[in-house]
Design a protein around this motif. Structure first.
Motif, PDB file in Angstrom:
ATOM      1  N   GLY A  80      27.380  32.723  41.157  1.00 37.60           N
ATOM      2  CA  GLY A  80      27.989  34.057  41.088  1.00 37.60           C
ATOM      3  C   GLY A  80      29.442  34.117  40.654  1.00 37.60           C
ATOM      4  O   GLY A  80      30.041  35.193  40.650  1.00 37.60           O
ATOM      5  N   LYS A  81      30.056  32.983  40.260  1.00 34.22           N
ATOM      6  CA  LYS A  81      31.472  33.051  39.864  1.00 34.22           C
ATOM      7  C   LYS A  81      31.587  33.661  38.469  1.00 34.22           C
ATOM      8  O   LYS A  81      31.004  33.151  37.504  1.00 34.22           O
ATOM      9  N   PRO A  82      32.342  34.754  38.353  1.00 39.72           N
ATOM     10  CA  PRO A  82      32.457  35.395  37.036  1.00 39.72           C
ATOM     11  C   PRO A  82      33.451  34.682  36.122  1.00 39.72           C
ATOM     12  O   PRO A  82      34.426  34.084  36.585  1.00 39.72           O
ATOM     13  N   ARG A  83      33.182  34.734  34.818  1.00 38.28           N
ATOM     14  CA  ARG A  83      34.115  34.226  33.797  1.00 38.28           C
ATOM     15  C   ARG A  83      33.884  35.061  32.543  1.00 38.28           C
ATOM     16  O   ARG A  83      32.979  35.901  32.508  1.00 38.28           O
ATOM     17  N   LEU A  84      34.693  34.832  31.523  1.00 36.50           N
ATOM     18  CA  LEU A  84      34.491  35.536  30.262  1.00 36.50           C
ATOM     19  C   LEU A  84      33.262  34.971  29.559  1.00 36.50           C
ATOM     20  O   LEU A  84      33.112  33.742  29.489  1.00 36.50           O
ATOM     21  N   ALA A  85      32.406  35.840  29.069  1.00 36.66           N
ATOM     22  CA  ALA A  85      31.243  35.363  28.317  1.00 36.66           C
ATOM     23  C   ALA A  85      31.726  34.549  27.134  1.00 36.66           C
ATOM     24  O   ALA A  85      32.770  34.847  26.533  1.00 36.66           O
ATOM     25  N   GLY A  86      31.008  33.471  26.806  1.00 32.75           N
ATOM     26  CA  GLY A  86      31.387  32.646  25.661  1.00 32.75           C
ATOM     27  C   GLY A  86      32.385  31.568  26.012  1.00 32.75           C
ATOM     28  O   GLY A  86      32.812  30.813  25.139  1.00 32.75           O
ATOM     29  N   THR A  87      32.812  31.493  27.278  1.00 28.12           N
ATOM     30  CA  THR A  87      33.725  30.409  27.690  1.00 28.12           C
ATOM     31  C   THR A  87      32.999  29.507  28.681  1.00 28.12           C
ATOM     32  O   THR A  87      32.061  29.931  29.354  1.00 28.12           O
ATOM     33  N   GLU A  88      33.461  28.261  28.763  1.00 31.04           N
ATOM     34  CA  GLU A  88      32.945  27.327  29.766  1.00 31.04           C
ATOM     35  C   GLU A  88      33.677  27.583  31.075  1.00 31.04           C
ATOM     36  O   GLU A  88      34.822  28.049  31.058  1.00 31.04           O
ATOM     37  N   PRO A  89      33.039  27.251  32.223  1.00 26.27           N
ATOM     38  CA  PRO A  89      33.752  27.414  33.500  1.00 26.27           C
ATOM     39  C   PRO A  89      35.101  26.692  33.483  1.00 26.27           C
ATOM     40  O   PRO A  89      35.205  25.573  32.974  1.00 26.27           O
ATOM     41  N   ASP A  90      36.122  27.354  33.990  1.00 22.27           N
ATOM     42  CA  ASP A  90      37.473  26.793  34.146  1.00 22.27           C
ATOM     43  C   ASP A  90      38.164  26.481  32.814  1.00 22.27           C
ATOM     44  O   ASP A  90      39.128  25.718  32.775  1.00 22.27           O
ATOM     45  N   GLN A  91      37.673  27.055  31.728  1.00 20.00           N
ATOM     46  CA  GLN A  91      38.275  26.830  30.404  1.00 20.00           C
ATOM     47  C   GLN A  91      38.739  28.169  29.834  1.00 20.00           C
ATOM     48  O   GLN A  91      38.106  29.188  30.066  1.00 20.00           O
ATOM     49  N   GLY A  92      39.812  28.091  29.043  1.00 19.77           N
ATOM     50  CA  GLY A  92      40.328  29.320  28.445  1.00 19.77           C
ATOM     51  C   GLY A  92      40.910  30.213  29.523  1.00 19.77           C
ATOM     52  O   GLY A  92      41.399  29.725  30.552  1.00 19.77           O
ATOM     53  N   LEU A  93      40.861  31.518  29.320  1.00 24.40           N
ATOM     54  CA  LEU A  93      41.409  32.424  30.330  1.00 24.40           C
ATOM     55  C   LEU A  93      40.494  32.427  31.550  1.00 24.40           C
ATOM     56  O   LEU A  93      39.293  32.650  31.436  1.00 24.40           O
ATOM     57  N   VAL A  94      41.089  32.121  32.701  1.00 26.98           N
ATOM     58  CA  VAL A  94      40.338  31.977  33.950  1.00 26.98           C
ATOM     59  C   VAL A  94      40.838  33.038  34.919  1.00 26.98           C
ATOM     60  O   VAL A  94      42.037  33.312  34.980  1.00 26.98           O
ATOM     61  N   PHE A  95      39.935  33.648  35.647  1.00 29.04           N
ATOM     62  CA  PHE A  95      40.358  34.665  36.620  1.00 29.04           C
ATOM     63  C   PHE A  95      39.493  34.562  37.865  1.00 29.04           C
ATOM     64  O   PHE A  95      38.415  33.957  37.840  1.00 29.04           O
ATOM     65  N   ASN A  96      39.968  35.155  38.942  1.00 30.89           N
ATOM     66  CA  ASN A  96      39.141  35.304  40.130  1.00 30.89           C
ATOM     67  C   ASN A  96      39.635  36.535  40.892  1.00 30.89           C
ATOM     68  O   ASN A  96      40.800  36.915  40.767  1.00 30.89           O
ATOM     69  N   VAL A  97      38.738  37.144  41.652  1.00 30.62           N
ATOM     70  CA  VAL A  97      39.100  38.377  42.366  1.00 30.62           C
ATOM     71  C   VAL A  97      38.610  38.317  43.805  1.00 30.62           C
ATOM     72  O   VAL A  97      37.694  37.557  44.136  1.00 30.62           O
ATOM     73  N   SER A  98      39.211  39.168  44.621  1.00 28.77           N
ATOM     74  CA  SER A  98      38.775  39.313  46.008  1.00 28.77           C
ATOM     75  C   SER A  98      39.151  40.724  46.457  1.00 28.77           C
ATOM     76  O   SER A  98      40.062  41.342  45.897  1.00 28.77           O
ATOM     77  N   HIS A  99      38.452  41.231  47.461  1.00 24.33           N
ATOM     78  CA  HIS A  99      38.840  42.526  48.029  1.00 24.33           C
ATOM     79  C   HIS A  99      38.456  42.581  49.496  1.00 24.33           C
ATOM     80  O   HIS A  99      37.428  42.035  49.899  1.00 24.33           O
ATOM     81  N   SER A 100      39.291  43.249  50.275  1.00 25.10           N
ATOM     82  CA  SER A 100      39.034  43.381  51.706  1.00 25.10           C
ATOM     83  C   SER A 100      39.897  44.518  52.229  1.00 25.10           C
ATOM     84  O   SER A 100      41.101  44.558  51.980  1.00 25.10           O
ATOM     85  N   GLY A 101      39.282  45.444  52.933  1.00 19.71           N
ATOM     86  CA  GLY A 101      40.053  46.549  53.503  1.00 19.71           C
ATOM     87  C   GLY A 101      40.775  47.332  52.428  1.00 19.71           C
ATOM     88  O   GLY A 101      40.170  47.793  51.473  1.00 19.71           O
ATOM     89  N   ASP A 102      42.095  47.423  52.573  1.00 19.38           N
ATOM     90  CA  ASP A 102      42.888  48.234  51.642  1.00 19.38           C
ATOM     91  C   ASP A 102      43.388  47.452  50.436  1.00 19.38           C
ATOM     92  O   ASP A 102      44.145  47.988  49.625  1.00 19.38           O
ATOM     93  N   TYR A 103      43.030  46.182  50.318  1.00 22.12           N
ATOM     94  CA  TYR A 103      43.612  45.371  49.241  1.00 22.12           C
ATOM     95  C   TYR A 103      42.595  44.719  48.323  1.00 22.12           C
ATOM     96  O   TYR A 103      41.537  44.258  48.759  1.00 22.12           O
TER      97      TYR A 103
END
Ligand SMILES: CC(C)(COP(=O)(O)OP(=O)(O)OC[C@H]1O[C@@H](n2cnc3c(N)ncnc32)[C@H](O)[C@@H]1OP(=O)(O)O)[C@@H](O)C(=O)NCCC(=O)NCCS
Length: 244
Positions: A80-103
């Motif tokens: 379930g880890k999201p990445r940009l389509a067409g990139t390999e995991p942990d390569q190129g632009l890498v991002f991650n997100v989280s949310h909880s409560g108000d943040y």
């Protein structure tokens, strides 16, 4: 946009500023599949958080690539880890997100494994039983020895770092949260991790200040990077100015 090979941009997003009108407008930036996922989330706050973080992530990525938020294509690892389509995991632009409560939390960088986690503090009826299952022996000993008034904060700090590591690896909680050990005193660091992820010294942990009642952390691999706390106003304005 700045060079992100030695820097991580961190966006801490106060999600309680978004009312239903802006949530509904932001929904229009999501794909049909994402809108379907949003529709299945019945809990109001969780629904808002999913929609707002996913749409702000799209705005951020679109700004980076000078495209449109709705045309950004995402791909997901088997866990379930999201990445940009067409990139390999942990390569190129890498991002991650989280949310909880108000943040919400979004972090972006280049060419490394990275994960983030934000947790709203909750008083569990039996925190010892969760700690027994999810904390390593070292963490458990440290946590149990703390004065009671410090245990709630330390519990969530440990939890957010463990999840940030689990998300950086891409395995999520299936990694077994007890399989990594974190030392909190002085500065947070990993002291043991499953062998397949290399040495604990290969990984960095940083605290992210999300204010009272929240713990947040980031974990990434490789050389140390600068954390740049980015101002979310520009991203947010894009949503406020949406005319749909
Ligand atoms: C990822 C996970 C740790 C999230 O924990 P959480 O505290 O509830 O949620 P957070 O808000 O911190 O993070 C959620 C975000 O993590 C990201 N994410 C999901 N799975 C991930 C993974 N394996 N690794 C890294 N990031 C992941 C997603 O972007 C998600 O946000 P979104 O759905 O709104 O886009 C947990 O849900 C998990 O481990 N999931 C994996 C489940 C699994 O193994 N599935 C196997 C397929 S059946």
């Amino acid at each position: 946009m700045k060079d992100l090979t030695d820097e991580i941009q961190v966006y801490l997003l106060p999600l309680n500023q978004f009312d239903d009108a802006i949530v509904n407008r932001s929904l229009q930036l999501l794909t049909d599949e994402e809108q379907g996922s949003a529709a299945r989330i019945r809990h109001g706050e969780t629904h808002r958080n999913f929609v707002m973080v996913r749409s702000l992530l799209r705005v951020l990525l679109a700004r980076h690539f000078r495209g449109e938020p709705g045309t950004i294509q995402l791909a997901f690892s088997p866990k379930g880890k999201p990445r940009l389509a067409g990139t390999e995991p942990d390569q190129g632009l890498v991002f991650n997100v989280s949310h909880s409560g108000d943040y919400g939390l979004i972090a972006i960088t280049y060419d490394t494994a990275m994960g983030v986690d934000v947790e709203r503090w909750r008083s569990h009826s039996n925190p010892e039983s969760i700690a027994d299952r999810c904390f390593s022996a070292e963490e458990l000993a440290y946590w149990k020895a703390l004065p009671p008034e410090h245990q709630l904060q330390a519990f969530h700090a440990l939890w957010s770092f463990k999840e940030a590591f689990a998300k950086a690896t891409g395995e999520g909680i299936s990694i077994g949260l007890e399989s990594c050990a974190i030392s909190l005193p002085t500065h947070p660091r990993l002291i043991s991790i499953p062998e397949r992820f290399g040495s604990p010294e290969d990984w960095w942990l940083n605290d992210i200040d999300a204010g009272d009642g929240y713990s947040a952390g980031i974990c990434y691999r490789g050389d140390q990077r600068k954390l740049h706390y980015a101002e979310p106003r520009e991203l947010v304005n894009y949503l406020f100015n949406l005319v749909i």
